[in-house]
Design a protein around this motif. Structure first.
Motif, PDB file in Angstrom:
ATOM      1  N   SER A 120      46.287  37.599  43.956  1.00 17.67           N
ATOM      2  CA  SER A 120      47.425  37.227  43.112  1.00 17.67           C
ATOM      3  C   SER A 120      47.098  36.138  42.102  1.00 17.67           C
ATOM      4  O   SER A 120      47.965  35.761  41.306  1.00 17.67           O
ATOM      5  CB  SER A 120      48.593  36.759  43.992  1.00 17.67           C
ATOM      6  OG  SER A 120      48.239  35.604  44.736  1.00 17.67           O
ATOM      7  N   GLU A 121      45.861  35.641  42.109  1.00 19.05           N
ATOM      8  CA  GLU A 121      45.491  34.578  41.177  1.00 19.05           C
ATOM      9  C   GLU A 121      44.292  34.945  40.313  1.00 19.05           C
ATOM     10  O   GLU A 121      43.764  34.111  39.588  1.00 19.05           O
ATOM     11  CB  GLU A 121      45.224  33.277  41.949  1.00 19.05           C
ATOM     12  CG  GLU A 121      46.465  32.758  42.676  1.00 19.05           C
ATOM     13  CD  GLU A 121      46.216  31.513  43.499  1.00 19.05           C
ATOM     14  OE1 GLU A 121      45.135  30.890  43.331  1.00 19.05           O
ATOM     15  OE2 GLU A 121      47.094  31.133  44.305  1.00 19.05           O
ATOM     16  N   ASN A 122      43.885  36.210  40.369  1.00 20.13           N
ATOM     17  CA  ASN A 122      42.804  36.724  39.540  1.00 20.13           C
ATOM     18  C   ASN A 122      43.431  37.662  38.510  1.00 20.13           C
ATOM     19  O   ASN A 122      44.101  38.630  38.872  1.00 20.13           O
ATOM     20  CB  ASN A 122      41.793  37.477  40.421  1.00 20.13           C
ATOM     21  CG  ASN A 122      40.682  38.130  39.633  1.00 20.13           C
ATOM     22  OD1 ASN A 122      40.922  39.063  38.873  1.00 20.13           O
ATOM     23  ND2 ASN A 122      39.464  37.667  39.821  1.00 20.13           N
ATOM     24  N   VAL A 123      43.239  37.361  37.246  1.00 16.14           N
ATOM     25  CA  VAL A 123      43.932  38.103  36.188  1.00 16.14           C
ATOM     26  C   VAL A 123      43.701  39.604  36.299  1.00 16.14           C
ATOM     27  O   VAL A 123      44.644  40.407  36.254  1.00 16.14           O
ATOM     28  CB  VAL A 123      43.497  37.603  34.793  1.00 16.14           C
ATOM     29  CG1 VAL A 123      44.096  38.491  33.698  1.00 16.14           C
ATOM     30  CG2 VAL A 123      43.921  36.159  34.590  1.00 16.14           C
ATOM     31  N   ASP A 124      42.442  40.001  36.449  1.00 23.39           N
ATOM     32  CA  ASP A 124      42.129  41.428  36.487  1.00 23.39           C
ATOM     33  C   ASP A 124      42.792  42.118  37.675  1.00 23.39           C
ATOM     34  O   ASP A 124      43.307  43.241  37.552  1.00 23.39           O
ATOM     35  CB  ASP A 124      40.616  41.646  36.545  1.00 23.39           C
ATOM     36  CG  ASP A 124      39.922  41.218  35.253  1.00 23.39           C
ATOM     37  OD1 ASP A 124      40.605  41.173  34.208  1.00 23.39           O
ATOM     38  OD2 ASP A 124      38.708  40.919  35.297  1.00 23.39           O
ATOM     39  N   LEU A 125      42.783  41.451  38.839  1.00 23.93           N
ATOM     40  CA  LEU A 125      43.394  42.053  40.022  1.00 23.93           C
ATOM     41  C   LEU A 125      44.915  42.095  39.898  1.00 23.93           C
ATOM     42  O   LEU A 125      45.551  43.080  40.287  1.00 23.93           O
ATOM     43  CB  LEU A 125      42.993  41.273  41.276  1.00 23.93           C
ATOM     44  CG  LEU A 125      41.520  41.361  41.676  1.00 23.93           C
ATOM     45  CD1 LEU A 125      41.246  40.487  42.897  1.00 23.93           C
ATOM     46  CD2 LEU A 125      41.126  42.808  41.967  1.00 23.93           C
ATOM     47  N   VAL A 126      45.501  41.037  39.353  1.00 25.61           N
ATOM     48  CA  VAL A 126      46.956  41.014  39.163  1.00 25.61           C
ATOM     49  C   VAL A 126      47.389  42.165  38.265  1.00 25.61           C
ATOM     50  O   VAL A 126      48.356  42.881  38.559  1.00 25.61           O
ATOM     51  CB  VAL A 126      47.410  39.668  38.564  1.00 25.61           C
ATOM     52  CG1 VAL A 126      48.868  39.744  38.112  1.00 25.61           C
ATOM     53  CG2 VAL A 126      47.241  38.547  39.576  1.00 25.61           C
ATOM     54  N   VAL A 127      46.673  42.365  37.181  1.00 25.59           N
ATOM     55  CA  VAL A 127      47.013  43.450  36.254  1.00 25.59           C
ATOM     56  C   VAL A 127      46.831  44.807  36.928  1.00 25.59           C
ATOM     57  O   VAL A 127      47.709  45.680  36.844  1.00 25.59           O
ATOM     58  CB  VAL A 127      46.159  43.352  34.978  1.00 25.59           C
ATOM     59  CG1 VAL A 127      46.334  44.603  34.119  1.00 25.59           C
ATOM     60  CG2 VAL A 127      46.533  42.102  34.191  1.00 25.59           C
ATOM     61  N   GLU A 128      45.699  44.981  37.593  1.00 24.00           N
ATOM     62  CA  GLU A 128      45.432  46.270  38.236  1.00 24.00           C
ATOM     63  C   GLU A 128      46.499  46.611  39.271  1.00 24.00           C
ATOM     64  O   GLU A 128      47.023  47.735  39.306  1.00 24.00           O
ATOM     65  CB  GLU A 128      44.050  46.252  38.898  1.00 24.00           C
ATOM     66  CG  GLU A 128      43.694  47.567  39.586  1.00 24.00           C
ATOM     67  CD  GLU A 128      42.311  47.556  40.217  1.00 24.00           C
ATOM     68  OE1 GLU A 128      41.955  48.551  40.877  1.00 24.00           O
ATOM     69  OE2 GLU A 128      41.589  46.544  40.055  1.00 24.00           O
ATOM     70  N   ILE A 129      46.837  45.641  40.108  1.00 20.60           N
ATOM     71  CA  ILE A 129      47.815  45.893  41.166  1.00 20.60           C
ATOM     72  C   ILE A 129      49.211  46.108  40.587  1.00 20.60           C
ATOM     73  O   ILE A 129      49.954  46.988  41.021  1.00 20.60           O
ATOM     74  CB  ILE A 129      47.811  44.738  42.179  1.00 20.60           C
ATOM     75  CG1 ILE A 129      46.469  44.691  42.918  1.00 20.60           C
ATOM     76  CG2 ILE A 129      48.945  44.891  43.191  1.00 20.60           C
ATOM     77  CD1 ILE A 129      46.254  43.426  43.741  1.00 20.60           C
ATOM     78  N   SER A 130      49.570  45.318  39.592  1.00 20.77           N
ATOM     79  CA  SER A 130      50.886  45.474  38.957  1.00 20.77           C
ATOM     80  C   SER A 130      51.051  46.854  38.347  1.00 20.77           C
ATOM     81  O   SER A 130      52.157  47.416  38.337  1.00 20.77           O
ATOM     82  CB  SER A 130      51.090  44.411  37.874  1.00 20.77           C
ATOM     83  OG  SER A 130      51.007  43.101  38.390  1.00 20.77           O
ATOM     84  N   LEU A 131      49.948  47.408  37.825  1.00 23.48           N
ATOM     85  CA  LEU A 131      49.997  48.702  37.138  1.00 23.48           C
ATOM     86  C   LEU A 131      49.873  49.891  38.081  1.00 23.48           C
ATOM     87  O   LEU A 131      50.098  51.035  37.653  1.00 23.48           O
ATOM     88  CB  LEU A 131      48.899  48.776  36.081  1.00 23.48           C
ATOM     89  CG  LEU A 131      49.097  47.897  34.838  1.00 23.48           C
ATOM     90  CD1 LEU A 131      47.881  48.005  33.923  1.00 23.48           C
ATOM     91  CD2 LEU A 131      50.356  48.278  34.082  1.00 23.48           C
ATOM     92  N   GLN A 132      49.508  49.662  39.343  1.00 26.55           N
ATOM     93  CA  GLN A 132      49.344  50.802  40.254  1.00 26.55           C
ATOM     94  C   GLN A 132      50.604  51.657  40.348  1.00 26.55           C
ATOM     95  O   GLN A 132      50.527  52.881  40.171  1.00 26.55           O
ATOM     96  CB  GLN A 132      48.898  50.306  41.637  1.00 26.55           C
ATOM     97  CG  GLN A 132      47.432  49.904  41.677  1.00 26.55           C
ATOM     98  CD  GLN A 132      47.002  49.394  43.038  1.00 26.55           C
ATOM     99  OE1 GLN A 132      47.816  49.012  43.868  1.00 26.55           O
ATOM    100  NE2 GLN A 132      45.704  49.371  43.279  1.00 26.55           N
TER     101      GLN A 132
END
Length: 395
Positions: free
Chosen positions: A98-110
């Motif tokens: 939840s604090e890594n930009v790339d992971l936040v974006v990827e998970i939000s877009l799933q």
């Protein structure tokens, strides 16, 4: 995740997909039979639609003439999705996810990539600002939030810093900016924050709680101390909402998960004034930003929730939607409120409950959602069916 789903119209709705504007089929007749059925193939198909100036969710909140209620689900990005579980295996720390930009974006877009909801909510946590306020914490698998040094005294509260989101959580702003570009106004990008009393409950209790004895002891024996803490959270969360809006959030939901542990008279002292402060502060700088307020178990407080000045009140499933509408009044939009447990039922049962909720909510100023977050273990295909039915409805 390789599986996704398409919409197949049936019955009287077969003609609607060819004409996305107003239909002569009344919602009451739609609710008597399943609206759509799921087939396992392709991606969730979009009904034909003319271009719009703003996302459907925003139009609905503002009272626009919409053809159906917009739909998104709390916790739509999360553990019920196989694609999210794969990320968890590689990155087991929630805070890292939840604090890594790339992971936040990827998970939000799933969920966006699979279901195309009308709202794409930032993957984060209401406790994310705490580190920037000098309150160390972690979110431990199987245990939940852990506050390392629970606040107990006036001296503890004095050590709490005002939140400066640009300095403490720059990854949130960056992720929202990317999400806004990726979603491209086809849905509303949603941010969220925790409400002051709920945040105070976590940091005083040391985590989740059953009886909330510590926060209530502080409230009733040292109210000045609690009010000082609530004030810091109020000003900080107002700044956080403004920051999210400045970086791409088109609406923001405020979660007051634990305020309903208060009696009405105590809610009016320890929650309502601070929620109202947040709304007033945000409306001064962002007058057109829709604010959604969700408090689980809030059936006894609905009229008080409206007094905060929010644009949308999100109902949990313990409130009958029609009764909630009457109690809230015509000026406020409503969100909800299907029981998350319904998603464990049959496709026909899910369809029936969706249509019942939409019928009771009436036309316009309604965001279809669950009455709480998606439960872990919910069948992913049932979530797909929920979205397909919801997006096939026409007023």
């Amino acid at each position: 995740m390789s599986r996704s789903y398409s919409l197949t119209s049936i019955s009287s709705l077969s003609s609607l997909s060819a004409s996305p504007r107003k239909s002569s089929v009344p919602l009451s007749s739609i609710s008597k039979a399943p609206v759509v059925r799921c087939t396992l193939q392709g991606a969730v198909s979009e009904p034909n639609a003319t271009s719009v100036a703003e996302p459907l969710l925003l139009s609905a909140v503002r009272g626009g003439d919409v053809e159906r209620p917009p739909v998104w689900l709390m916790r739509q990005a999360g553990r019920y999705m196989k694609s999210y579980q794969i990320i968890c295996e590689k990155y087991p720390s929630f805070r890292e996810r939840s604090e890594n930009v790339d992971l936040v974006v990827e998970i939000s877009l799933q969920p966006w990539n699979v279901f195309k909801p009308d709202g794409v909510i930032l993957f984060s946590d209401i406790l994310t600002p705490l580190s920037g306020m000098n309150i160390p914490f972690d979110i431990v698998k199987g245990k939940g939030p852990v506050i390392f040094n629970p606040l107990q005294t006036a001296s503890d509260v004095d050590q709490v810093k005002e939140f400066v989101p640009e300095e403490s959580v720059p990854y949130v702003g960056k992720a929202l900016t990317i999400l806004r570009k990726e979603v491209d106004n086809k849905a509303a990008v949603l941010g969220f924050v925790g409400a002051p009393f709920t945040l105070a409950s976590y940091v005083v209790e040391g985590g989740s709680s059953k009886h909330f004895s510590k926060i209530k002891r502080l409230a009733f024996s040292q109210p000045k101390v609690l009010h000082a803490l609530l004030q810091k959270f109020s000003s900080s969360m107002a700044k956080y909402i403004q920051y999210q809006a400045d970086n791409g959030a088109q609406a923001v939901q405020i979660f007051d998960s634990w305020a309903t542990e208060l009696s009405p008279v105590d809610f009016e002292e320890f929650s309502l004034p601070y929620l109202t402060q947040i709304v007033n502060s945000v409306k001064q700088t962002h007058p057109h930003l829709p604010l959604i307020l969700y408090a689980s178990g809030s059936g006894g407080l609905l009229e008080r929730l409206v007094r905060t000045g929010v644009d949308v009140v999100s109902l949990d499933w313990t409130v009958d939607m029609a009764e909630g509408r009457r109690r809230l009044g015509a000026d406020v939009a409503v969100q909800g409120n299907v029981d998350p447990g319904v998603l464990f039922g049959s496709k026909e049962f899910i369809t029936s409950r969706i249509n019942d909720t939409v019928r009771k909510a009436g036309r316009g100023k309604h965001i279809l959602n669950l009455g709480h977050g998606i439960v872990v273990g919910t069948p992913e295909e049932n979530v797909a069916h929920f979205f397909e039915v919801a997006k096939g409805i026409r007023y």
